[in-house]
Write an enzyme that holds these catalytic residues in place. Structure first.
Site, short mmCIF file in Angstrom:
data_model
loop_
_atom_site.label_atom_id
_atom_site.label_comp_id
_atom_site.label_asym_id
_atom_site.label_seq_id
_atom_site.Cartn_x
_atom_site.Cartn_y
_atom_site.Cartn_z
N ASP A 114 0.83 -1.20 0.00
CA ASP A 114 0.00 0.00 0.00
C ASP A 114 0.88 1.26 0.00
O ASP A 114 1.99 1.24 0.52
CB ASP A 114 -0.90 -0.02 1.24
CG ASP A 114 -2.06 0.94 1.12
OD1 ASP A 114 -2.29 1.49 0.02
OD2 ASP A 114 -2.75 1.16 2.14
N GLY A 115 0.34 2.33 -0.55
CA GLY A 115 1.02 3.63 -0.48
C GLY A 115 1.67 4.08 -1.77
O GLY A 115 2.37 5.09 -1.78
N GLU A 175 0.57 -13.22 12.40
CA GLU A 175 1.14 -12.05 13.09
C GLU A 175 1.17 -10.87 12.11
O GLU A 175 1.59 -11.03 10.97
CB GLU A 175 2.57 -12.36 13.57
CG GLU A 175 2.65 -13.49 14.56
CD GLU A 175 1.98 -13.17 15.89
OE1 GLU A 175 1.94 -11.97 16.27
OE2 GLU A 175 1.48 -14.11 16.54
N ARG A 204 -11.61 2.42 -9.04
CA ARG A 204 -10.62 3.48 -9.34
C ARG A 204 -10.85 4.00 -10.76
O ARG A 204 -11.50 3.34 -11.57
CB ARG A 204 -9.21 2.90 -9.23
CG ARG A 204 -8.89 2.52 -7.80
CD ARG A 204 -7.48 2.10 -7.62
NE ARG A 204 -7.26 1.88 -6.20
CZ ARG A 204 -6.12 2.04 -5.57
NH1 ARG A 204 -5.05 2.42 -6.23
NH2 ARG A 204 -6.02 1.83 -4.28
N SER A 213 -7.65 -5.55 -5.64
CA SER A 213 -8.81 -6.12 -4.94
C SER A 213 -10.06 -6.03 -5.79
O SER A 213 -10.11 -5.29 -6.79
CB SER A 213 -9.03 -5.37 -3.62
OG SER A 213 -9.61 -4.12 -3.89
N THR A 214 -11.10 -6.76 -5.38
CA THR A 214 -12.38 -6.69 -6.09
C THR A 214 -12.96 -5.28 -6.01
O THR A 214 -13.81 -4.91 -6.81
CB THR A 214 -13.38 -7.71 -5.50
OG1 THR A 214 -13.30 -7.64 -4.05
CG2 THR A 214 -13.08 -9.12 -5.91
N GLU A 215 -12.49 -4.50 -5.05
CA GLU A 215 -12.98 -3.12 -4.89
C GLU A 215 -12.17 -2.13 -5.73
O GLU A 215 -12.60 -1.00 -5.96
CB GLU A 215 -12.91 -2.70 -3.41
CG GLU A 215 -13.93 -3.38 -2.50
CD GLU A 215 -13.63 -4.84 -2.23
OE1 GLU A 215 -12.44 -5.20 -2.11
OE2 GLU A 215 -14.58 -5.65 -2.18
N ASN A 216 -10.99 -2.55 -6.18
CA ASN A 216 -10.12 -1.62 -6.93
C ASN A 216 -10.66 -1.25 -8.31
O ASN A 216 -10.18 -0.31 -8.94
CB ASN A 216 -8.69 -2.19 -7.07
CG ASN A 216 -7.87 -2.09 -5.79
OD1 ASN A 216 -6.95 -2.87 -5.57
ND2 ASN A 216 -8.20 -1.13 -4.93
N SER A 251 -8.68 -4.70 4.66
CA SER A 251 -9.12 -4.43 3.28
C SER A 251 -9.57 -5.68 2.53
O SER A 251 -9.21 -5.89 1.36
CB SER A 251 -8.00 -3.73 2.51
OG SER A 251 -7.61 -2.54 3.15
N HIS A 302 2.88 3.22 -8.95
CA HIS A 302 2.72 1.80 -9.24
C HIS A 302 3.94 1.26 -9.97
O HIS A 302 4.40 0.15 -9.70
CB HIS A 302 1.45 1.56 -10.08
CG HIS A 302 0.19 1.96 -9.37
ND1 HIS A 302 -0.06 1.60 -8.06
CD2 HIS A 302 -0.89 2.70 -9.77
CE1 HIS A 302 -1.25 2.09 -7.69
NE2 HIS A 302 -1.76 2.76 -8.72
C1 FPP Z 1 -1.76 0.19 -3.39
O1 FPP Z 1 -1.34 1.53 -3.42
C2 FPP Z 1 -1.25 -0.53 -4.53
C3 FPP Z 1 -1.99 -1.10 -5.52
C4 FPP Z 1 -3.46 -1.07 -5.56
C5 FPP Z 1 -1.39 -1.78 -6.64
C6 FPP Z 1 -0.21 -2.64 -6.32
C7 FPP Z 1 0.60 -2.73 -7.51
C8 FPP Z 1 1.93 -2.73 -7.55
C9 FPP Z 1 2.79 -2.74 -6.37
C10 FPP Z 1 2.57 -2.72 -8.86
C11 FPP Z 1 3.28 -3.96 -9.17
C12 FPP Z 1 2.48 -5.15 -9.05
C13 FPP Z 1 2.56 -6.21 -9.88
C14 FPP Z 1 1.85 -7.44 -9.52
C15 FPP Z 1 3.33 -6.19 -11.12
P1 FPP Z 1 -2.44 2.68 -3.53
O2 FPP Z 1 -2.60 3.01 -4.97
O3 FPP Z 1 -3.69 2.25 -2.87
O4 FPP Z 1 -1.72 3.83 -2.76
P2 FPP Z 1 -2.44 4.97 -1.91
O5 FPP Z 1 -3.20 4.31 -0.80
O6 FPP Z 1 -1.29 5.79 -1.40
O7 FPP Z 1 -3.31 5.73 -2.86
#
Ligand code: FPP
EC number: 2.5.1.-
Length: 261
Positions: A38-39, A225, A89, A83-86, A214, A55
């Site tokens: 996350d982040g 843990e 976006r 996620s199924t919620e993503n 989440s 990303h």
């Molecule tokens: C959460 O950060 C991250 C994601 C929803 C996507 C995760 C994807 C990657 C790490 C890219 C590489 C992955 C693969 C499998 C190639 P966020 O967008 O929710 O960050 P925020 O909470 O700061 O907005």
């Protein structure tokens, strides 16, 4: 393929003052590490960049997490990628992520070969774009014979949806007469989840400081843990990984029981 301690020491080398390989017990490495990455968005925003840049930067952290897991001798690394919620976006971000998953997987296949990593997916892949699905299938096929670490990518994954799916499957089996109600137990449910056959996570790492699950692995995390760090995913390094393991090794895991005197 077991851990190569010489390779591990060379991989870590000298690091920050607060943590070193000597701070952890190499005999007590968690078998299954799971990560909520996350982040990415906040990392990008803090640098005046588009979220997509976060990303893209997150891919480097993921590659490092895979290599670190292999070097440490982790059996299973699972990560929450979408996620199924993503789907809520903006369409542009969803498209970018789907494309990034496909291109990254293609690019990283040599790493999976080099490290004998077996790929696996958690989630409903049917809803993904054809390009992404095809690459995922190729990754599955080409790494099926690998016997090293399992890398499980959760994409279009939602724990509630997973449990509903398992429940429907069990109901269908009961209806068809192939499963008796008396035979429904925890093992029966576990084996109908996307994670069937994998050990439950020992350690869950969540980056960027959020204190929530989440909709991730609700069943599988029953005795896991948790380790939460404020570090944004693109900044998460092999040293942060070591800090998480050090924290994990200081816990007293009782699985609901009591420690014998
Ligand atoms: C959460 O950060 C991250 C994601 C929803 C996507 C995760 C994807 C990657 C790490 C890219 C590489 C992955 C693969 C499998 C190639 P966020 O967008 O929710 O960050 P925020 O909470 O700061 O907005």
């Amino acid at each position: 393929m077991g851990r190569d301690d010489q390779k591990l020491r060379a991989y870590y080398g000298a690091g920050p003052a607060d943590i070193s390989l000597d701070d952890i017990d190499l005999g007590g490495i968690p078998r299954h590490v799971s990560i909520i990455m996350d982040g990415n968005g906040r990392w990008a925003k803090a640098r005046g960049l588009d979220r997509s840049e976060g990303h893209v930067a997150g891919v480097d952290s993921l590659r490092e997490a895979v290599t670190t897991s292999v070097r440490l001798g982790v059996d299973v690394l699972s990560v929450y990628a979408f996620s199924t919620e993503n789907w809520k976006r903006p369409r542009r971000e969803v498209n970018l992520l789907m494309h990034l998953f496909a291109t990254t997987l293609m690019q990283e296949l040599p790493l999976f070969f080099q490290e004998d990593v077996r790929l696996r997916f958690l989630g409903d892949l049917e809803a993904l774009p054809r390009e992404t699905r095809d690459v995922f299938q190729r990754g599955l096929d080409e790494t099926a014979g690998h016997t090293g670490m399992t890398f499980a990518l959760a994409v279009n994954y939602g724990s509630r949806a997973e449990l509903v799916r398992a429940t429907c499957q069990i109901a269908r089996e009961v209806q068809a007469g192939s499963l008796a109600v008396e035979d429904i137990d925890e093992e029966c449910v576990s084996s109908r989840l996307y994670s069937s056959g994998l050990p439950d996570p020992d350690l869950l790492i969540r980056t960027s400081g959020e204190l929530r699950l989440s909709n991730y692995l609700l069943w599988q995390l029953a005795y896991t843990e948790f380790y939460v760090t404020d570090t944004y995913w693109p900044d998460f390094s092999r040293w942060d990984y070591l800090r998480a393991i050090r924290s994990y090794q200081r816990r007293d895991r009782r699985f609901g029981g009591v420690r014998q005197p």
